[in-house]
Scaffold this active site. Structure first.
Site, short mmCIF file in Angstrom:
data_model
loop_
_atom_site.label_atom_id
_atom_site.label_comp_id
_atom_site.label_asym_id
_atom_site.label_seq_id
_atom_site.Cartn_x
_atom_site.Cartn_y
_atom_site.Cartn_z
N GLU B 326 0.82 -1.21 -0.06
CA GLU B 326 -0.08 -0.06 -0.02
C GLU B 326 1.05 1.17 -0.05
O GLU B 326 0.54 2.08 -0.89
CB GLU B 326 -1.02 -0.20 1.33
CG GLU B 326 -2.00 1.09 1.19
CD GLU B 326 -1.41 2.44 1.68
OE1 GLU B 326 -2.24 3.54 1.50
OE2 GLU B 326 -0.63 2.50 2.58
N ASP B 354 -7.45 1.65 7.47
CA ASP B 354 -5.89 2.07 7.52
C ASP B 354 -6.16 3.37 7.98
O ASP B 354 -5.39 4.30 7.40
CB ASP B 354 -5.81 1.91 5.96
CG ASP B 354 -4.05 2.24 5.44
OD1 ASP B 354 -3.52 2.48 6.54
OD2 ASP B 354 -3.67 2.88 4.46
N HIS B 425 4.11 7.02 9.59
CA HIS B 425 5.33 7.02 8.72
C HIS B 425 6.73 7.59 9.46
O HIS B 425 7.75 7.80 8.88
CB HIS B 425 5.15 7.80 7.45
CG HIS B 425 4.22 7.56 6.59
ND1 HIS B 425 3.87 8.01 5.39
CD2 HIS B 425 3.33 6.48 6.69
CE1 HIS B 425 3.09 7.45 4.72
NE2 HIS B 425 2.44 6.20 5.45
#
Lengths: 468, 468
Positions: B326, B354, B425
């Protein structure tokens, strides 16, 4: 240590019932204090000083080239602010460079771990080392363990640090950082990893000073971040042996000279008597040293400057000491005590700001008991800043904690450290962690304290014994 | 998109006035839903799945060896949970390795900056590069700038990311990450640094995918942490030129094959019709991918498992798809659409988890307007979980957002993402960022949604046009 329960307001009310009318000079002093507080709360001087030090110098580990820049910065800053005297005094410090620090789980679940070398750690062999891990809840558990459990292993001390306003969680867990390497090496360990001495949940490890001992092998020592310590613990809880690789390249490079930087506003009638306001100029090397201790540098410098700008100077000299090499063992403080031995009797009182930038919530002092109630009266203006009256057991903090044994009265102006150990000694110690309004409140408190102490006619000595 | 204002309670009341008596099967379904919700809220299954993936696999960048372990983990996990069918489907992905990324201010205030290479970035020359910095508030400002301003410089895009419950700040700032390198290189820049697309104040940079374009030179691209972006901005505000050095060694190593991992509980009466629950198995490489997206993997897997354990299976098949890759461009989703083209008409509805592990506060759907009020009635049980009725403009999220153009109805079960972009992230995406109670609420919502959709007799197609 008794808990503070009363604000100064109540003390003031009580004082009015018990003591004779406050002298005219005290009224005058309180009026000056009010003005100082108002000015301090409106001023961004301290924030600008902290910004200047963290941006223009940044990280400044004692003994580094950056620290030499910090010394130059400090001299220039104090001069530009109009201090009457600005000078530096040498401090011999060891030079240590961090190098790289990498850790990985080799088995059973290969992945990197985030670590930071503890200050003063030796390196691993250049190719790194690999060993199985043995975990202990605490340093005490390691000390109690059988040698056979530890020999040839990497010791993992997994003690969590508690969050408290007064930072008292630190004292409970920091022993593993300071003494973990010695205790692990005594039992034949090849390295020690500690859970960071910190209250956060960030992937940023907390460095800090560790010690070796002459008769014990020197093994590498590093801190895991809290999430990485959780991860390692979770692997070990699965009942499998965990093997780590560790590669660290710190270097010790002999000694060099750095400096305490000192600035003074000379007293009007007792210029040889000193009210000392301390902070430390050095920082650890991964953050920009904002809360540790650009904040303190800024607070005491701005407070002195505001007193120095008054139409009339107070009686005693206000001396700002920006100590060198606090982080690596109070070396600047020890040098100061040695270099000023003949002057110790002239130190009227001292305080140090070295616990971040949180608001001051309590004032403790350490003065002769006969002077105590009058000291609280001097400091009654702190009530307006929401500072509670504390006790007479202050230790003074950091370098200033060295002074009571020299007979010097001290104060501890206690800051709210609830989040201090989220950032302490990490890359996250940066300017954004300073709240400008809280910083200004600190300056207001220090102006109040320093001005009143510089004017006081009280005899603060000899000191009572330290409370345990 | 209209704002949600009503909880399902009000919808339910309204429905009771407007529609005929609820059918007996609907009563039965609601009773099953209540039981599923109770079980889900008490269960730690999802947390255990997230813990297993983050601890036993950890970081799992698409194309990496760790990602191959994640595929094995996922197959084994779904099998161990008793899914009726478990299989993998190939996805071709590029291999990119992060290497090192170091940045320093050379002048005027030498110090290190913390950066992270953006995903897909090229390396600097092996010796690194040095250049002056030019700062822009936004990508748009860079695009509007004169080439002369940018040529031979390091471009610094300094846009802050706003914090919102629905994560909408991300869309406003992420363009600089995705397209900054192309736009900077068009004007002759030698590298691009962006302020991290993140809402935190941590010294941890936010990586994420960036793009190059065929006719534009490929320049290195990295993110500064928010505090480091502040620091660089503060230096530039002093009006001096700032020179940086940059050294990055990421590598692109061709393509490899990874896999979507799929598990199914077969429907009792319409086994060829599919309720698809998606999440993605890959993660970025610096954290353990807890909120992105072990949480999603755990939520949809646990929800399916709980439905699979019911005494009586629902009509349709519940298909869990743990998508590959993804993070590097929805590659697993694109492969799924291609490989299941002939089956698209059999996808009754799809949803993907998500967006972390925050509580679901709103349900949006995208179904034929004639079915909408009955769908809300199916989902009325969500009110007990404090989930509001949203709108009919759902896009489905991540891979599932590819399905409406294939005609597949979708839902967006919206999570509170207020702190999602604090960790997204970064190395800080670790298990401790998941609140087990919030995770369980997500599972309860997904069981409700999936069970009702697997039982529904409504015709959800054709879809209305997407709302803009």
């Amino acid at each position: 240590m008794k808990k503070p329960t009363l604000l100064f307001f109540s003390t003031l009310l009580l004082s009015n019932l018990l003591v004779p009318l406050v002298a005219a000079t005290e009224h005058t002093n309180q009026a000056v204090v009010s003005e100082l507080q108002n000015n301090a709360l409106k001023s961004d001087l301290a924030y600008k000083i902290a910004e200047s030090l963290t941006v223009e110098v940044g990280p400044r580990l004692a003994g580094s080239a950056e620290n030499a820049l910090a010394v130059d910065w400090a001299e220039a800053k104090l001069k530009s602010l109009g201090f009457d005297k600005v000078y530096r005094e040498p401090v011999i410090v060891p030079v240590w460079q961090r190098g790289e620090a990498n850790a990985s789980v080799i088995a059973p679940f290969p992945q990197k771990l985030v670590i930071s070398a503890l200050g003063g750690s030796v390196a691993t062999p250049p190719a790194g080392l690999q060993a199985k891990v043995v975990r202990f809840d605490t340093l005490a558990a390691l000390i109690a363990a059988d040698t056979a459990q530890v020999k040839d292993k990497i010791v993992f001390i997994d003690q969590k640090t508690e969050r408290h306003q007064d930072g008292s969680g630190y004292g409970k867990s920091v022993g593993g950082r300071v003494n973990g390497a010695v205790e692990a090496a005594r039992k034949g360990a090849v390295a020690v990893l500690i859970r960071s001495i910190g209250t956060d949940h960030d992937r940023l490890a907390h460095t800090g000073l560790m010690h070796y001992q002459e008769d014990v092998p020197r093994i590498p020592a590093a801190a895991l971040t809290n999430p990485d310590a959780n991860q390692l613990d979770a692997m070990l809880r699965r009942g499998q042996e965990v093997t780590l690789s560790l590669k660290m390249s710190p270097k010790s490079l002999g000694n060099t000279t750095t400096y305490n930087v000192i600035g003074e506003f000379t007293g009007s009638s007792k210029p040889d008597e000193i009210v000392l306001l301390g902070a430390h100029l050095d920082s650890w090397d991964e953050g920009t040293g904002a809360i540790d201790d650009a904040a303190g540098v800024a607070i005491v410098t701005a407070a002195a400057k505001m007193i120095g700008e008054l139409p009339q100077r107070p009686a005693r000299t206000i001396r700002v000491v920006l100590f060198a090499a606090e982080e690596i063992g109070l070396l600047g403080g020890k040098a100061y005590v040695a270099q000023h031995a003949n002057e110790m009797a002239k130190h009227y009182i001292a305080a140090e700001s070295d616990f971040g930038a949180g608001r001051i919530y309590r004032a403790d002092v350490r003065v002769n008991e006969t002077a105590l109630s009058a000291v609280w009266q001097h400091l009654s203006g702190l009530a307006a800043l929401n500072v509670a009256q504390g006790n007479n057991g202050a230790r003074g903090g950091s370098e200033v904690s060295l002074l009571p044994t020299e007979g010097v009265p001290v104060a501890s102006l206690r800051q709210d450290g609830s989040d201090y150990f989220d950032y302490h000694h990490t890359p996250n110690d940066t300017l954004d962690k300073i709240d400008p309004a809280a910083l200004a409140q600190n300056v207001a408190v220090y102006t109040t304290f320093a001005y009143q102490m510089a004017q006081s006619t009280l005899q603060l000595r000899p000191l009572p014994q330290a409370q345990q």
